[in-house]
Design a protein around this motif. Structure first.
Motif, PDB file in Angstrom:
ATOM      1  N   GLN A  39      40.389  36.218  38.339  1.00 13.41           N
ATOM      2  CA  GLN A  39      41.040  36.248  39.640  1.00 13.41           C
ATOM      3  C   GLN A  39      42.409  36.881  39.485  1.00 13.41           C
ATOM      4  O   GLN A  39      43.266  36.364  38.761  1.00 13.41           O
ATOM      5  CB  GLN A  39      41.159  34.837  40.226  1.00 13.41           C
ATOM      6  N   LYS A  43      43.746  38.193  45.205  1.00 13.22           N
ATOM      7  CA  LYS A  43      42.347  38.566  45.323  1.00 13.22           C
ATOM      8  C   LYS A  43      41.450  37.358  45.103  1.00 13.22           C
ATOM      9  O   LYS A  43      41.871  36.342  44.550  1.00 13.22           O
ATOM     10  CB  LYS A  43      42.001  39.662  44.311  1.00 13.22           C
ATOM     11  N   GLU A  44      40.194  37.497  45.513  1.00 12.88           N
ATOM     12  CA  GLU A  44      39.234  36.426  45.302  1.00 12.88           C
ATOM     13  C   GLU A  44      38.739  36.442  43.851  1.00 12.88           C
ATOM     14  O   GLU A  44      38.769  37.463  43.175  1.00 12.88           O
ATOM     15  CB  GLU A  44      38.054  36.577  46.261  1.00 12.88           C
ATOM     16  N   GLU A  46      36.264  36.812  40.942  1.00 13.51           N
ATOM     17  CA  GLU A  46      35.106  37.683  40.820  1.00 13.51           C
ATOM     18  C   GLU A  46      34.387  37.453  39.502  1.00 13.51           C
ATOM     19  O   GLU A  46      34.998  37.097  38.483  1.00 13.51           O
ATOM     20  CB  GLU A  46      35.524  39.164  40.927  1.00 13.51           C
ATOM     21  N   GLU A  89      44.050  47.240  35.693  1.00 15.16           N
ATOM     22  CA  GLU A  89      43.226  46.582  36.707  1.00 15.16           C
ATOM     23  C   GLU A  89      42.450  45.392  36.156  1.00 15.16           C
ATOM     24  O   GLU A  89      41.825  44.642  36.924  1.00 15.16           O
ATOM     25  CB  GLU A  89      42.264  47.574  37.365  1.00 15.16           C
ATOM     26  N   ALA A  92      44.423  39.664  35.212  1.00 17.32           N
ATOM     27  CA  ALA A  92      43.910  38.550  36.018  1.00 17.32           C
ATOM     28  C   ALA A  92      43.961  37.280  35.190  1.00 17.32           C
ATOM     29  O   ALA A  92      44.192  37.316  33.974  1.00 17.32           O
ATOM     30  CB  ALA A  92      42.477  38.811  36.462  1.00 17.32           C
TER      31      ALA A  92
END
Length: 121
Positions: A39, A43-44, A46, A89, A92
């Motif tokens: 996560q 953002k949610e 994933e 990217e 998270a």
């Protein structure tokens, strides 16, 4: 009491690697499929990858295919996520989860608290 504890996160530069670990207690680890989720801020959560209970089949999200590898060590009660060629990217918080024996599509019953991965130059 079931507990999943993640470790191995950190700050790395683009292109570098990390290996995350998730050690389980309180459940018959060899009978569970295991998964990693992530996560990012805002953002949610994933799906990243999952491995079937026997360790011989796995599935990956498209963004990580060819770069990440999930594996399961029943003797160590640990699931790993080897992450290569990390990119910004991929930044998270990464969570592990335990799921049903014969499916790596969930539902995911138990969750860890997560470990932070930051990829930045």
């Amino acid at each position: 009491q079931v507990e999943l504890v993640e470790s191995g996160g950190g700050l790395v530069q683009p292109g570098e690697s990390l290996r995350l670990s998730c050690t389980a207690s309180g459940l018959p680890f060899r009978d569970y499929s295991m998964a990693w989720f992530r996560q990012a801020p805002g953002k949610e959560r994933e799906f990243v990858a999952a491995v079937i209970w026997s360790g011989d089949r796995s599935v990956y999200a498209d963004p990580v295919k060819g770069r990440f590898t999930i594996s399961k060590d029943d003797a160590q009660r640990t699931v790993y996520l080897q992450m290569n060629s990390l990119q910004p990217e991929d930044t998270a918080k990464y969570f592990c989860a335990s799921g049903p024996k014969f499916s790596y599509y969930g539902p995911w019953e138990y969750w860890g608290q997560g470990t932070q991965v930051t990829v930045s130059s």
